[in-house]
Design a protein around this motif. Sequence first.
Motif: not given
Length: 472
Positions: A15, A18, A22, A27
Motif C-alpha cells: 500500500g 497508494t 493519496c 487518489i
Amino acid sequence: LEGEVHAIVGENGAGKSTLIKCITGCIEPTGGEILYDGGTYRSFTPTMAIQRGICAVYQEFNLVPYLSVAENIFLGREKMKNGFLDYEGMHAETSNILSQLGVSTDVRGRIKDLSVAYQQIVEIAKAVSRNVRLLILDEPSAPLTPPEIEAMFRIIRRLKDSGVTILYISHRLEEIFEIADRVTVMRDGEHIATLPVGETDRNRLISLMVGRELANSYPGRASAVGEVVLEARGLTNKNISGVSFHLKKGEILGLGGLVGAGRTETARAIFGADSLESGEVLLRGERVNTRSPVIAIGLGLGLIPEDRKLQGVLLNLSVRENITYAALPQISRAGLVDTKLERHIAEKYIAELRIKTPTGEQLVKNLSGGNQQKVILAKWMATRCDILIFDEPTRGIDVGAKQEIYKLMRDLSEEGVSIIMISSDMPELLGMSDRIVVMNEGRVVGEVMAADATQEMILEMASAKVEEAARC
C-alpha cells in the motif's frame, strides 16, 4: 515531523504507492483524514498538494528529454519578461537551486544528455523550486551506483537541515538505517508499526513487513555444476570489447561491475538484441549465430531484462497472454493458438511460481513488481529454455519476493538450467553466484569463485582502471 527523514517500508502490494498517491492528490481516499501543517483535510487535489509544498519524485521521472535543465524545472510556470520567456532569469534561479543542493551542471544542457543520477537531481530541484516542504522520494536509489547514492544522501541531508520533511520509500533496508530518523512499516494496506530507526534492526523490520521470520542466508547449492554449455569468445561491438567467459550446466554465473560496465550490453549481444562486430557465441561446443532474439529463443535462451515494465512484460495484456506469448509457436497449430493448452500452461505456472493474481485474465500492469517478475520468469519457463539471463533480478522488489525469486533461481539451477545473473546488489551477487565474472569499461577484468570473493575485491576490480583491474 518537520525536518526529519521518515522511511516507509513494506512488501510490494503493501500500500506504499497508494498512500503516496493519496498524499499527493492522485487518489481520493475513501476514508480517514490528512493532518498537515495544522490543518485537517479529507483529501487533496494535485494542485492543492503542490500549493502546500508537497512534491513527489517517482521512479519514472517526469522530464522532457529534449528540453534543458532550466526549462524542465520551470515547465508550465515559465518566467516571463516583457512578453518573452525570461531564459536568463530561469537559468540564474536554476543555478542557485542547484548550488543549494551542492551540485553543479550546465543548466542549458538537455535532459537526454544527463545521467540518471543528474536527472533525479533535476526532479528534486524542480520540487525545491516550488518551495517544497514535504518531499516524497519513491525508490530513489534503485537506478543509482553506490557513489551516486552517497551524493543523493548528501542532498537529502542538506534539505533536512533546511527544514524540509522527507518521506523515503525504499526496499533497500540498509539505506533506512543510514538516512532515516523513523521508519513506518506497512503490510496488506495497513499500518503495522512506526519505530525510531535507532530502536530497531533489519531482522525486526523484515519480520514486521512479511509477518514471518525470513532466513538471512541465500539458498545454497545441493549438486555440482556440469559441463560448459555456453561460451562467449571476444564479443565486441560499440559497447563491449573482447568479452570472453563460459557458463556451465546448472551454474549461476554472476556478472559484476558498476553501472555502465557493459554487463547489460553483453547480455543483449548474446541474446541477439544487439548486433556484434566480431566475436562468437558457442552453445554446447557449436558456434551459433544469435543475430536476433527469435533465433536465441529457438536455441533455448531467455532474457529477463532490467526494465521489466518496458522490455519484460506487455502491461496491457493479461497474465495468461504474457506467460504464453514467447511459447506461441509451441502451442499453435496452423496459425491458431490452442487456447485450452494456453490456459493450462498459464494456470500451471501461476500455481508453481505462486503468482498473486485473482485470475489469469488479470492485466499484468495491475500486479506488484515482484509478481510481474514472476510472470516474466514463467514466460521463459513455458518455452522450456535451458539458459536464462537475469538482469538485476530483484531491483525494486521487496524482501519477501526477493526470497522467492532466489529460491526459484536456485531450484532452476538444481534442475540443470544455466543462469547468468547481472546484479549491482553486492550481497546478492556474492550470495547467489557460484562464480563471478567482473566487467569494467566494456571488458572482462576478472573472475573469481563466489566462495573466495569479497565485496572489496569485486569493487576494486569494478572501479579500477582496466589495466589495474586485470592485475587484481
